[in-house]
Design a protein around this motif. Structure first.
Motif, mmCIF file in Angstrom:
data_model
loop_
_atom_site.group_PDB
_atom_site.id
_atom_site.type_symbol
_atom_site.label_atom_id
_atom_site.label_comp_id
_atom_site.label_asym_id
_atom_site.label_seq_id
_atom_site.Cartn_x
_atom_site.Cartn_y
_atom_site.Cartn_z
ATOM 1 N N GLY A 258 30.379 50.739 94.654
ATOM 2 C CA GLY A 258 29.508 51.913 94.583
ATOM 3 C C GLY A 258 28.476 52.042 95.682
ATOM 4 O O GLY A 258 27.645 52.957 95.644
ATOM 5 N N MET A 259 28.492 51.175 96.664
ATOM 6 C CA MET A 259 27.500 51.234 97.729
ATOM 7 C C MET A 259 27.890 52.265 98.788
ATOM 8 O O MET A 259 29.069 52.488 99.042
ATOM 9 N N ARG A 260 26.858 52.841 99.400
ATOM 10 C CA ARG A 260 27.025 53.787 100.491
ATOM 11 C C ARG A 260 26.053 53.428 101.610
ATOM 12 O O ARG A 260 25.008 52.833 101.358
ATOM 13 N N HIS A 261 26.390 53.827 102.828
ATOM 14 C CA HIS A 261 25.525 53.544 103.976
ATOM 15 C C HIS A 261 24.166 54.202 103.750
ATOM 16 O O HIS A 261 24.081 55.392 103.446
ATOM 17 N N ILE A 262 23.097 53.381 103.883
ATOM 18 C CA ILE A 262 21.750 53.937 103.713
ATOM 19 C C ILE A 262 20.915 53.837 104.982
ATOM 20 O O ILE A 262 19.986 54.609 105.165
ATOM 21 N N GLU A 263 21.252 52.875 105.863
ATOM 22 C CA GLU A 263 20.528 52.751 107.124
ATOM 23 C C GLU A 263 21.197 51.696 107.982
ATOM 24 O O GLU A 263 22.106 51.002 107.541
ATOM 25 N N ASP A 264 20.740 51.585 109.208
ATOM 26 C CA ASP A 264 21.147 50.506 110.100
ATOM 27 C C ASP A 264 19.981 49.548 110.236
ATOM 28 O O ASP A 264 18.822 49.965 110.234
ATOM 29 N N ASP A 265 20.295 48.259 110.308
ATOM 30 C CA ASP A 265 19.269 47.228 110.488
ATOM 31 C C ASP A 265 19.330 46.724 111.920
ATOM 32 O O ASP A 265 20.386 46.302 112.381
ATOM 33 N N ARG A 266 18.218 46.764 112.593
ATOM 34 C CA ARG A 266 18.148 46.303 113.974
ATOM 35 C C ARG A 266 17.244 45.076 114.108
ATOM 36 O O ARG A 266 16.911 44.675 115.199
ATOM 37 N N SER A 267 16.880 44.476 112.969
ATOM 38 C CA SER A 267 15.920 43.366 113.011
ATOM 39 C C SER A 267 16.579 41.993 113.019
ATOM 40 O O SER A 267 15.889 40.991 113.147
ATOM 41 N N GLY A 268 17.899 41.922 112.876
ATOM 42 C CA GLY A 268 18.571 40.634 112.793
ATOM 43 C C GLY A 268 18.772 39.993 114.150
ATOM 44 O O GLY A 268 18.520 40.586 115.199
ATOM 45 N N ALA A 269 19.241 38.758 114.107
ATOM 46 C CA ALA A 269 19.481 37.998 115.338
ATOM 47 C C ALA A 269 20.757 38.461 116.037
ATOM 48 O O ALA A 269 20.950 38.190 117.211
ATOM 49 N N THR A 270 21.619 39.163 115.314
ATOM 50 C CA THR A 270 22.872 39.646 115.892
ATOM 51 C C THR A 270 22.750 41.142 116.177
ATOM 52 O O THR A 270 21.675 41.716 116.077
ATOM 53 N N ALA A 271 23.857 41.761 116.479
ATOM 54 C CA ALA A 271 23.882 43.193 116.777
ATOM 55 C C ALA A 271 23.396 44.000 115.576
ATOM 56 O O ALA A 271 23.212 43.477 114.485
ATOM 57 N N THR A 272 23.226 45.281 115.785
ATOM 58 C CA THR A 272 22.865 46.175 114.697
ATOM 59 C C THR A 272 23.833 45.981 113.534
ATOM 60 O O THR A 272 25.033 45.886 113.728
ATOM 61 N N ARG A 273 23.272 45.908 112.342
ATOM 62 C CA ARG A 273 24.080 45.723 111.139
ATOM 63 C C ARG A 273 23.952 46.958 110.261
ATOM 64 O O ARG A 273 22.899 47.587 110.229
ATOM 65 N N GLU A 274 25.015 47.288 109.560
ATOM 66 C CA GLU A 274 24.980 48.393 108.619
ATOM 67 C C GLU A 274 24.407 47.907 107.296
ATOM 68 O O GLU A 274 24.727 46.803 106.853
ATOM 69 N N VAL A 275 23.593 48.722 106.679
ATOM 70 C CA VAL A 275 23.054 48.410 105.356
ATOM 71 C C VAL A 275 23.628 49.429 104.386
ATOM 72 O O VAL A 275 23.367 50.622 104.506
ATOM 73 N N LEU A 276 24.441 48.932 103.480
ATOM 74 C CA LEU A 276 24.958 49.755 102.396
ATOM 75 C C LEU A 276 24.146 49.422 101.157
ATOM 76 O O LEU A 276 23.673 48.289 101.010
ATOM 77 N N GLY A 277 23.953 50.382 100.294
ATOM 78 C CA GLY A 277 23.137 50.119 99.119
ATOM 79 C C GLY A 277 23.529 50.979 97.940
ATOM 80 O O GLY A 277 24.271 51.947 98.066
ATOM 81 N N ILE A 278 23.011 50.570 96.798
ATOM 82 C CA ILE A 278 23.210 51.317 95.547
ATOM 83 C C ILE A 278 21.929 51.222 94.724
ATOM 84 O O ILE A 278 21.331 50.149 94.609
ATOM 85 N N GLN A 279 21.519 52.363 94.189
ATOM 86 C CA GLN A 279 20.394 52.405 93.262
ATOM 87 C C GLN A 279 20.931 51.988 91.899
ATOM 88 O O GLN A 279 21.930 52.531 91.430
ATOM 89 N N LEU A 280 20.283 51.007 91.297
ATOM 90 C CA LEU A 280 20.712 50.510 89.996
ATOM 91 C C LEU A 280 19.862 51.143 88.906
ATOM 92 O O LEU A 280 18.639 51.097 88.973
ATOM 93 N N ASP A 281 20.514 51.728 87.926
ATOM 94 C CA ASP A 281 19.790 52.265 86.784
ATOM 95 C C ASP A 281 19.536 51.112 85.815
ATOM 96 O O ASP A 281 20.416 50.726 85.073
ATOM 97 N N VAL A 282 18.340 50.571 85.902
ATOM 98 C CA VAL A 282 17.995 49.389 85.100
ATOM 99 C C VAL A 282 17.721 49.804 83.669
ATOM 100 O O VAL A 282 17.277 50.909 83.392
ATOM 101 N N ARG A 283 17.994 48.856 82.778
ATOM 102 C CA ARG A 283 17.822 49.134 81.344
ATOM 103 C C ARG A 283 16.859 48.139 80.748
ATOM 104 O O ARG A 283 16.709 47.072 81.074
#
Length: 169
Positions: free
Chosen positions: A144-169
């Motif tokens: 269920g994850m979708r691309h939400i941003e790119d991360d440029r803070s890591g030691a390697t090349a730009t990384r994709e950040v996929l994410g999902i909002q969890l409906d907590v109970r």
């Protein structure tokens, strides 16, 4: 604390007795293609120690993933990772090459996602993925994850950040 077993998988905490299996996993260049380098035996030992520290401090980390009959497949779990200067809870997974392509990573990652939702009540779960790692991206998308941003803070090349909002109970 562990994720619930799935139809094919169970989870347990890593321990020093897992060093041979974890070395085999983390030293395999195919498994570690999108990491800066494969890990040595000493680095695999440090990986286990890092996860033991996470269990002690947080109650979770990366867990050993195995079949119900005890066959080692890899690791999967939850760790805090830096994303563009802030900390996010990430689901991560590494499977032996022989276990890839059989849906195990998706099954394990889904169980870790459910654990994050029901046990940790986190709002956002991410997966940080090298842009060329199509297989890892597919696993994240299947849970269920979708691309939400790119991360440029890591030691390697730009990384994709996929994410999902969890409906907590």
């Amino acid at each position: 604390m562990l994720p619930e077993p799935t139809p094919r998988l169970r989870f347990r905490q890593m321990a020093p007795a897992d060093l041979d299996n974890m070395t085999s996993l983390l030293s395999d260049p195919a498994v570690m293609t999108y990491y800066p380098a494969a890990k040595t035996r000493d680095q695999a030992s440090q990986w286990i120690a890092w996860n033991e520290a996470n269990y002690a401090e947080l109650g979770y980390g990366l867990w050993i993933v195995e079949t119900h009959d005890g066959q080692f497949l890899g690791d999967c779990g939850l760790t805090w990772q830096g994303v563009n200067g802030r900390m996010e809870l990430e689901v991560g997974y590494h499977l032996l090459v022989s276990a890839q392509g059989q849906g195990y990573a998706t099954e394990a990652a889904a169980a870790a996602k459910d654990f994050a939702r029901h046990e940790l009540n986190v709002q956002l779960l991410v997966a940080i993925i090298h842009p060329d790692n199509a297989a890892s991206r597919r696993v994240a998308e299947k849970i269920g994850m979708r691309h939400i941003e790119d991360d440029r803070s890591g030691a390697t090349a730009t990384r994709e950040v996929l994410g999902i909002q969890l409906d907590v109970r």
